[in-house]
Write a protein that holds these residues in place. Sequence first.
Motif, mmCIF file in Angstrom:
data_model
loop_
_atom_site.group_PDB
_atom_site.id
_atom_site.type_symbol
_atom_site.label_atom_id
_atom_site.label_comp_id
_atom_site.label_asym_id
_atom_site.label_seq_id
_atom_site.Cartn_x
_atom_site.Cartn_y
_atom_site.Cartn_z
ATOM 1 N N ASP A 244 1.088 -1.093 -0.266
ATOM 2 C CA ASP A 244 -0.161 -0.217 -0.261
ATOM 3 C C ASP A 244 1.011 1.072 -0.131
ATOM 4 O O ASP A 244 2.222 1.330 0.051
ATOM 5 N N GLU A 245 0.545 2.202 -0.475
ATOM 6 C CA GLU A 245 0.657 3.851 -0.115
ATOM 7 C C GLU A 245 0.876 3.838 1.082
ATOM 8 O O GLU A 245 0.257 3.597 1.872
ATOM 9 N N HIS A 246 1.918 5.147 1.932
ATOM 10 C CA HIS A 246 1.819 5.484 2.642
ATOM 11 C C HIS A 246 1.800 7.694 2.472
ATOM 12 O O HIS A 246 2.608 7.911 1.670
ATOM 13 N N GLU A 247 1.846 7.807 3.670
ATOM 14 C CA GLU A 247 2.502 8.708 4.051
ATOM 15 C C GLU A 247 3.729 8.963 4.096
ATOM 16 O O GLU A 247 4.004 8.592 3.966
ATOM 17 N N ASN A 248 4.036 10.639 3.821
ATOM 18 C CA ASN A 248 5.516 10.477 2.952
ATOM 19 C C ASN A 248 6.402 11.798 4.417
ATOM 20 O O ASN A 248 5.352 12.395 5.430
ATOM 21 N N LEU A 249 7.466 12.284 4.300
ATOM 22 C CA LEU A 249 7.848 12.987 5.193
ATOM 23 C C LEU A 249 7.187 14.507 5.084
ATOM 24 O O LEU A 249 6.938 14.806 6.279
ATOM 25 N N VAL A 250 7.262 14.574 3.919
ATOM 26 C CA VAL A 250 6.563 16.473 3.753
ATOM 27 C C VAL A 250 4.602 16.147 4.536
ATOM 28 O O VAL A 250 4.662 17.065 5.082
ATOM 29 N N ASP A 251 4.042 15.113 4.869
ATOM 30 C CA ASP A 251 3.037 14.573 5.888
ATOM 31 C C ASP A 251 2.766 15.173 6.812
ATOM 32 O O ASP A 251 2.537 15.655 7.589
ATOM 33 N N VAL A 252 3.985 14.658 7.065
ATOM 34 C CA VAL A 252 4.029 14.088 8.861
ATOM 35 C C VAL A 252 4.485 16.328 8.679
ATOM 36 O O VAL A 252 4.146 16.373 9.605
ATOM 37 N N LEU A 253 5.298 17.051 8.334
ATOM 38 C CA LEU A 253 5.633 17.773 8.208
ATOM 39 C C LEU A 253 4.977 18.846 8.441
ATOM 40 O O LEU A 253 4.487 19.743 9.167
ATOM 41 N N GLN A 254 3.844 18.705 7.368
ATOM 42 C CA GLN A 254 2.808 19.923 7.580
ATOM 43 C C GLN A 254 1.629 19.120 8.676
ATOM 44 O O GLN A 254 1.114 20.087 9.321
ATOM 45 N N ALA A 255 1.216 18.052 8.995
ATOM 46 C CA ALA A 255 0.581 17.260 9.921
ATOM 47 C C ALA A 255 1.310 17.728 11.638
ATOM 48 O O ALA A 255 0.443 18.299 12.424
ATOM 49 N N ALA A 256 2.480 18.299 11.641
ATOM 50 C CA ALA A 256 3.031 18.794 12.727
ATOM 51 C C ALA A 256 2.561 20.381 12.884
ATOM 52 O O ALA A 256 2.623 20.659 14.404
ATOM 53 N N GLY A 257 2.078 21.093 11.784
ATOM 54 C CA GLY A 257 2.307 22.329 12.121
ATOM 55 C C GLY A 257 2.774 23.411 11.522
ATOM 56 O O GLY A 257 1.879 24.485 11.335
ATOM 57 N N LEU A 258 4.112 23.349 10.572
ATOM 58 C CA LEU A 258 4.604 23.599 9.785
ATOM 59 C C LEU A 258 4.377 24.274 8.264
ATOM 60 O O LEU A 258 3.243 23.110 7.986
ATOM 61 N N ALA A 259 4.294 24.954 7.771
ATOM 62 C CA ALA A 259 4.419 25.917 6.538
ATOM 63 C C ALA A 259 5.643 24.518 5.710
ATOM 64 O O ALA A 259 6.670 25.426 5.732
ATOM 65 N N VAL A 260 4.492 24.290 5.112
ATOM 66 C CA VAL A 260 4.961 23.086 4.149
ATOM 67 C C VAL A 260 5.251 23.293 2.134
ATOM 68 O O VAL A 260 3.875 23.810 2.193
ATOM 69 N N LEU A 261 6.160 24.225 2.039
ATOM 70 C CA LEU A 261 6.173 23.954 0.342
ATOM 71 C C LEU A 261 6.811 23.804 0.072
ATOM 72 O O LEU A 261 8.615 23.787 -0.249
ATOM 73 N N TRP A 262 6.810 22.821 -1.601
ATOM 74 C CA TRP A 262 7.369 22.351 -2.805
ATOM 75 C C TRP A 262 7.315 22.744 -3.909
ATOM 76 O O TRP A 262 6.438 22.691 -4.120
ATOM 77 N N LEU A 263 9.179 23.471 -4.629
ATOM 78 C CA LEU A 263 8.748 24.357 -5.155
ATOM 79 C C LEU A 263 9.645 23.137 -6.426
ATOM 80 O O LEU A 263 11.146 22.916 -6.102
#
Length: 583
Positions: free
Chosen positions: A333-352
Amino acid sequence: MSLTRIEPAPVRAPGLPSAAAPHLDSARALWTRIDTWLARPRSAQQVVVWLGIYLAVTANWPLWNELARIGGAPSAYLPTSAAMAVLMVCATVALLSFTAWSRWMKPLWFAVVLLAAFVQHYMIEYRVVMDPTMIANVLQTDPNEVRDLLSWRMAFHVLLVALLPAIALWRANIAPMRAVAKLWRNAALLLLSVAVALAAAVAMNRQLAPLMRNNVHLRYMMNPVASLYSAGSVLIKPMFKRSRKLLPITAGTALGASYAGQARPPMFVLVVGETARADHFGLNGYARNTTPELAARGVLSYREVHSCGTNTLASVPCMFSHLGKQGYESRKDEHENLVDVLQAAGLAVLWLDNQAGCKGVCTRIPNASAFDSLTPAQKSTLCDGEECLDDVMLQGLDARIAALPAERRAKGVVLVMHQMGSHGPAYYKRSAADVKRFLPECKTNALAECGHAELQNVYDNSIAQTDRFLARTIDWLQAQSGRYDPALLYVSDHGESLGEYGLFLHGVPYSFAPEAQKHVPMITWFGAGMSDRRGLSRACMASGLDAPLTHDNLYHTVLGLMDVKTPTYRPALDALASCRNSA
């Protein structure tokens, strides 16, 4: 009275010497005989057999050359090559027997010829093999990358293989036949092909079995059988598999104690490099100083890092996964990943992105293409068509950060930059004119036309461009020090072959890929604020620069650095854990 018939004088083309006329007549007569032969009624099964033989002979020169290289003396490799030819003809005919129905199959047969011609070209030019991973990469290729792969050399190679069957198929006269007759003929052809292949395999088993076991890449050089199999594996197999669920891993995620009463939030930039080799970085002991600007900024370079895969499609999702290489490749199965965890922690995340997409990693977080918001002046300076130097990601970056939710920015910012880096084969497009200090450089995407020194020069110039881009990113981070505690981590997705062992580019299956495609650079830089915030000891980190690391470490190292608590974090895989006072 008898009449005498006067024969007309032969008509000669204007300007054609009389001595050339017989040759022209002979050529016309030859073409007439060939055309008459082609126009004879024949069954679709006969056409399929001829196609199988033709492709085995004309579209498999990389395989024959490789067998000669492995086999040594002709007495050793010629029998093996003959057996491989029989197997290949039988396999191709068996596949095409499913299409041997009528003249309406001609476009499909010609498409197979074109496929074989294109595949042979890329096997000759870049020494790639058409395994399922390579086919998946092909399907992920964007128009800009396609343009970089086009050349007159490619057109010549394709024409050389495809012109004769194009004429033959156009003129072929497929005799009509009742459906029942076609069915039993196709079934007989399929069974005969399989029987002959089995007989050849049994007869040459002593030679073929160890050869194929010790040289796995040979099975993916059988053209066009390998390409058709790999394409089917990528396109058809998923239809018969259950769809993978997306499993959440963010439950229980929270920010750590360093965020309580923080004076400034952290700002972390993660740069995902492209096609960079660790052994071409001056920081790692390379004879050329390709990284002077990074050296001047006091970065730390980890010298023994290995990638999760040998291509972007495999490496990028894997390096952001908590599963590690082995777990990621065997996942159901697929899983959430590192950027999902960082966003879930409440941080502002941007992929450029300055590449052909994030391969599914950034689909659930804010993401943007660096090209989209450029002004015409910026495009003319930094871009060639829609391909841009990585400095484009620094354009308007403050505005991009300011557009993220204020309540998240107040906790911390994570910016992921996905580079164009050293993406080949058009390496000459990957560096600005004022960075090109290694000359002369290869100025074509037909790498076989360039000497090794020119190829090395153009690739090293692309590394020098990455050096400048990373240095400018660090300077931008330094300018944020009044408002944020900044840090940067750079790691390439995979390496690159530059002609070693006759290989170019990347994407060789991992199990037998050369070190150059797996050994990647990883660099860290920490502003004073981040070092103090996380209690990082530079002396401790400097003492571990030769420790063996892989992409498996990235997920846990980033979470540890950003002080994000989550159940999937494993301290043993955190490359910086032992160098933090709070560890």
